[in-house]
Scaffold this motif. Structure first.
Motif, mmCIF file in Angstrom:
data_model
loop_
_atom_site.group_PDB
_atom_site.id
_atom_site.type_symbol
_atom_site.label_atom_id
_atom_site.label_comp_id
_atom_site.label_asym_id
_atom_site.label_seq_id
_atom_site.Cartn_x
_atom_site.Cartn_y
_atom_site.Cartn_z
ATOM 1 N N TYR A 151 52.374 34.570 35.327
ATOM 2 C CA TYR A 151 51.300 35.539 35.243
ATOM 3 C C TYR A 151 51.489 36.345 33.963
ATOM 4 O O TYR A 151 52.589 36.794 33.657
ATOM 5 N N MET A 153 51.346 39.258 32.908
ATOM 6 C CA MET A 153 51.409 40.672 33.233
ATOM 7 C C MET A 153 52.837 41.156 33.024
ATOM 8 O O MET A 153 53.785 40.529 33.486
ATOM 9 N N SER A 203 53.334 40.159 41.781
ATOM 10 C CA SER A 203 52.361 40.254 42.869
ATOM 11 C C SER A 203 52.291 41.670 43.425
ATOM 12 O O SER A 203 51.197 42.214 43.663
ATOM 13 N N GLU A 205 53.109 44.498 41.970
ATOM 14 C CA GLU A 205 52.524 45.393 40.971
ATOM 15 C C GLU A 205 51.013 45.226 40.916
ATOM 16 O O GLU A 205 50.266 46.215 40.851
ATOM 17 N N ASN A 206 50.545 43.989 40.958
ATOM 18 C CA ASN A 206 49.115 43.741 40.875
ATOM 19 C C ASN A 206 48.382 44.323 42.086
ATOM 20 O O ASN A 206 47.325 44.948 41.958
ATOM 21 N N THR A 209 48.390 48.198 41.988
ATOM 22 C CA THR A 209 47.499 48.670 40.923
ATOM 23 C C THR A 209 46.039 48.602 41.348
ATOM 24 O O THR A 209 45.244 49.495 41.054
ATOM 25 N N ARG A 268 40.389 43.386 39.093
ATOM 26 C CA ARG A 268 40.919 42.752 37.887
ATOM 27 C C ARG A 268 41.473 41.368 38.200
ATOM 28 O O ARG A 268 42.304 41.205 39.095
ATOM 29 N N VAL A 270 43.706 38.003 37.345
ATOM 30 C CA VAL A 270 45.084 37.912 36.854
ATOM 31 C C VAL A 270 45.206 36.748 35.878
ATOM 32 O O VAL A 270 44.992 35.592 36.269
#
Length: 303
Positions: A151, A153, A203, A205-206, A209, A268, A270
């Protein structure tokens, strides 16, 4: 003309990777005196101290040594690449390649990429590692991996990347959940429901967020570090989950039916990229892998 040899560079890299002259000698199956001599010759040629050698404490690299190490690895990789392909005039790829992949991407991305690569380039010995994204990053930095699917990110500095596609987070429920009949769900619809959180970066964190951006706080019931355990708990009605990657079938590992619903309003997406150390000169085999990944997963604009 360079005053140092590839053998000397190989000895230096072996010392750096094994942490001692004895370890390097064992790895290369040569005498300790030949390793020490190679280091001495390199330091004389470069007019710089590359290592600090202490009895019973092994060998550590100086700042000059760390600078030389990455470039030495590149030169050795290029030399190996040249030897592998010279006899075939570059018409057939050979060598070895180690691909990394974030563990939740591996079932849907890694197997397809490896299958196509193996059939297109049968002369390359292909291997892989799948695991936590932080471990994938560490192995890229240490040279244990040539490239990785991850990912895009919170990637560490020092990585080059090529975007492959954007993955869409979805809400996953048990098929008999009261919210399952809806065609789409908002984060507000599920915020009060018990959540099964896939508690691994990125995962976690996403997910956090997404809720923070919506001004909501999830009701986390369980935390797991395993993708299929998450789906199994959801399948038994113990909570919902937000997952990015989805298998072809909407069933848990136990065979319980799941309902996968898009999030509205859209959150958002990813980005997924293939990444590699920017300081490393890519081998022909790695370049071919990156090109194939772009071919199989052409980047689409973010929705």
């Amino acid at each position: 003309m360079a005053s140092y040899t590839l053998r000397q560079l190989e000895s230096f890299v072996a010392v750096a990777e094994n942490g001692s002259i004895a370890g390097a000698a064992e790895a290369l199956r040569v005498s300790q005196s030949s390793i020490a001599g190679a280091l001495n010759n390199l330091e004389r040629v470069f007019d710089a101290q590359l290592t600090i050698r202490r009895k019973a404490h092994g060998v550590t690299l100086t700042p000059n040594g760390r600078f030389v190490l990455e470039r030495a690895k590149n030169l050795l990789n290029q030399a190996e690449d040249l030897e592998l392909h010279a006899d075939a005039a570059g018409t057939e790829l050979r060598g070895s390649l180690k691909l990394g992949c974030y563990l939740t991407l591996a079932p849907t991305v890694l197997s397809r990429l490896m299958d196509h690569y193996g059939r297109r380039y049968p002369g390359v010995e292909l291997d892989f590692f799948d695991g936590a994204q932080t471990e994938v990053h560490r192995r890229l930095a240490s040279g244990e991996l040539d490239a990785a699917i991850a990912y895009d990110m919170a990637l560490p500095s020092g990585l080059s990347r090529r975007r492959l596609y954007h993955a869409e987070p979805t809400i996953v429920l048990a098929a008999d959940h009261p919210l399952a009949p809806r065609a789409e769900l908002s984060l507000a619809d599920v915020a009060a429901e018990p959540m099964i959180l896939l508690d691994v970066d990125p995962s976690r964190e996403n997910t956090t967020t997404m809720f923070e951006a919506a001004g909501l706080e999830p009701n986390i019931r369980f935390r797991t570090t395993d993708y299929e355990v998450t789906r199994s708990l959801v399948g038994r009605g113990m909570g919902y989950a937000i997952l990015v990657q989805q298998p072809a079938g909407d069933q848990s590992y136990e065979g319980r039916r799941l309902a996968v619903r898009p999030i509205s309003p859209s959150v958002r997406h990813v980005p997924v990229s293939i990444v590699w150390p920017e300081s490393v000169r890519l081998s022909q085999a790695t370049t071919a892998l990156i090109d194939l990944a772009s071919e199989l997963y052409p980047a689409k604009p973010k929705a």
